[in-house]
Design a protein around this motif. Structure first.
Motif, PDB file in Angstrom:
ATOM      1  N   UNK A   1      38.046 -13.857 -20.048  1.00 18.72           N
ATOM      2  CA  UNK A   1      38.069 -15.178 -20.679  1.00 18.72           C
ATOM      3  C   UNK A   1      37.687 -15.084 -22.148  1.00 18.72           C
ATOM      4  N   UNK A   2      36.703 -14.253 -22.452  1.00 17.89           N
ATOM      5  CA  UNK A   2      36.294 -14.076 -23.851  1.00 17.89           C
ATOM      6  C   UNK A   2      37.404 -13.432 -24.663  1.00 17.89           C
ATOM      7  N   UNK A   3      38.076 -12.445 -24.082  1.00 22.33           N
ATOM      8  CA  UNK A   3      39.145 -11.744 -24.803  1.00 22.33           C
ATOM      9  C   UNK A   3      40.406 -12.585 -24.923  1.00 22.33           C
ATOM     10  N   UNK A   4      40.546 -13.597 -24.089  1.00 18.08           N
ATOM     11  CA  UNK A   4      41.708 -14.481 -24.142  1.00 18.08           C
ATOM     12  C   UNK A   4      41.604 -15.505 -25.273  1.00 18.08           C
ATOM     13  N   UNK A   5      40.439 -15.701 -25.843  1.00 15.65           N
ATOM     14  CA  UNK A   5      40.308 -16.687 -26.914  1.00 15.65           C
ATOM     15  C   UNK A   5      41.226 -16.305 -28.070  1.00 15.65           C
ATOM     16  N   UNK A   6      41.954 -17.272 -28.650  1.00 14.70           N
ATOM     17  CA  UNK A   6      42.936 -16.956 -29.686  1.00 14.70           C
ATOM     18  C   UNK A   6      42.395 -16.098 -30.825  1.00 14.70           C
ATOM     19  N   UNK A   7      41.193 -16.411 -31.270  1.00 17.21           N
ATOM     20  CA  UNK A   7      40.624 -15.663 -32.397  1.00 17.21           C
ATOM     21  C   UNK A   7      40.366 -14.203 -32.028  1.00 17.21           C
ATOM     22  N   UNK A   8      40.129 -13.941 -30.754  1.00 17.87           N
ATOM     23  CA  UNK A   8      39.837 -12.580 -30.300  1.00 17.87           C
ATOM     24  C   UNK A   8      41.100 -11.848 -29.892  1.00 17.87           C
ATOM     25  N   UNK A   9      41.997 -12.558 -29.218  1.00 15.80           N
ATOM     26  CA  UNK A   9      43.174 -11.911 -28.628  1.00 15.80           C
ATOM     27  C   UNK A   9      44.009 -11.170 -29.668  1.00 15.80           C
ATOM     28  N   UNK A  10      44.144 -11.733 -30.841  1.00 16.63           N
ATOM     29  CA  UNK A  10      44.955 -11.101 -31.878  1.00 16.63           C
ATOM     30  C   UNK A  10      44.365  -9.816 -32.424  1.00 16.63           C
ATOM     31  N   UNK A  11      43.105  -9.560 -32.118  1.00 15.15           N
ATOM     32  CA  UNK A  11      42.450  -8.348 -32.617  1.00 15.15           C
ATOM     33  C   UNK A  11      42.523  -7.190 -31.629  1.00 15.15           C
ATOM     34  N   UNK A  12      43.057  -7.450 -30.439  1.00 17.42           N
ATOM     35  CA  UNK A  12      43.057  -6.435 -29.391  1.00 17.42           C
ATOM     36  C   UNK A  12      44.257  -5.515 -29.471  1.00 17.42           C
ATOM     37  N   UNK A  13      44.048  -4.264 -29.089  1.00 21.49           N
ATOM     38  CA  UNK A  13      45.128  -3.293 -29.037  1.00 21.49           C
ATOM     39  C   UNK A  13      45.859  -3.324 -27.699  1.00 21.49           C
TER      40      UNK A  13
END
Length: 211
Positions: A136-148
């Motif tokens: 859920x934390x990684x799904x947040x828009x601000x976070x998701x775009x930073x993931x590989x």
């Protein structure tokens, strides 16, 4: 009155959790629990039924505390900082105490306790809830775009990795090494991530602190 608890249940559960955490369910006897809690065995049996039921109550307390700490760490809009805080919390959980207590979840999963369907279900539930929190934390828009990678995949990697850290803590007992390895994973999970600031204590500082 029969069946009414004549002891401080909150204090007794906290003491039982501490003993289970240090020794594991399989190695903890009812006499040891009676001594640790200051409650007679008969009273413990009357209140909880058996050792497994007492463990499940203590494990629920552990799970609530652990998930609360995990949720608190999974805040903010910087993925690298967020995951670094998460691993800081996870490593702190398994390295607290002298000697360190380790990870109750992993200890329970590897000492034969999982032969009990009730204990297996509790462990699975904790890990499933932890994975859901991370995803859920990684799904947040601000976070998701930073993931590989995709959030669900990254969450599964993160939670699985914490189990490996728990085993390495038991083998080596090196908190600084655990954090270095965790921070390396953070760099792999984040697109273009800078090296997270090192908060791992050096061997010299650990000796000075007596840890």
């Amino acid at each position: 009155m029969a069946g009414v608890k004549q002891f401080d249940e909150e204090a007794a559960l906290a003491a039982a959790l501490e003993l289970f955490w240090r020794q594991g369910f399989a190695a903890t006897s009812m006499p040891a629990l009676a001594q640790a809690t200051g409650v007679q065995r008969g009273s413990l049996y009357n209140a909880y039924g058996d050792r497994e039921a007492l463990f499940l109550r203590a494990f629920d307390l552990y799970a609530a505390r652990f998930l609360e700490a995990a949720a608190a760490s999974l805040q903010g809009d910087d993925a690298g900082q967020m995951l670094t805080r998460f691993f800081d919390a996870a490593v702190a959980n398994m390295t607290t105490g002298s000697p360190s207590r380790g990870c109750l979840t992993t200890k329970t999963a590897t000492d034969g306790s999982m032969d009990s369907e009730r204990i297996r279900a509790r462990v699975q539930d904790l890990l499933n809830r932890l994975t859901a929190l991370v995803e859920a934390a990684l799904q947040r828009p601000a976070i998701r775009g930073q993931l590989a990678s995709e959030p669900a995949e990254a969450a599964a990697i993160v939670v699985t990795f914490t189990r490996g850290l728990a085993v390495m803590e038991r083998v080596h007992g090196d908190r600084a090494a655990l954090l270095r390895t965790a921070y390396a994973l953070v760099r792999l999970l984040i697109t273009g991530a800078a090296k997270p600031p090192s908060t791992a204590p050096t061997a010299r500082s650990r000796r000075a602190a007596g840890t």
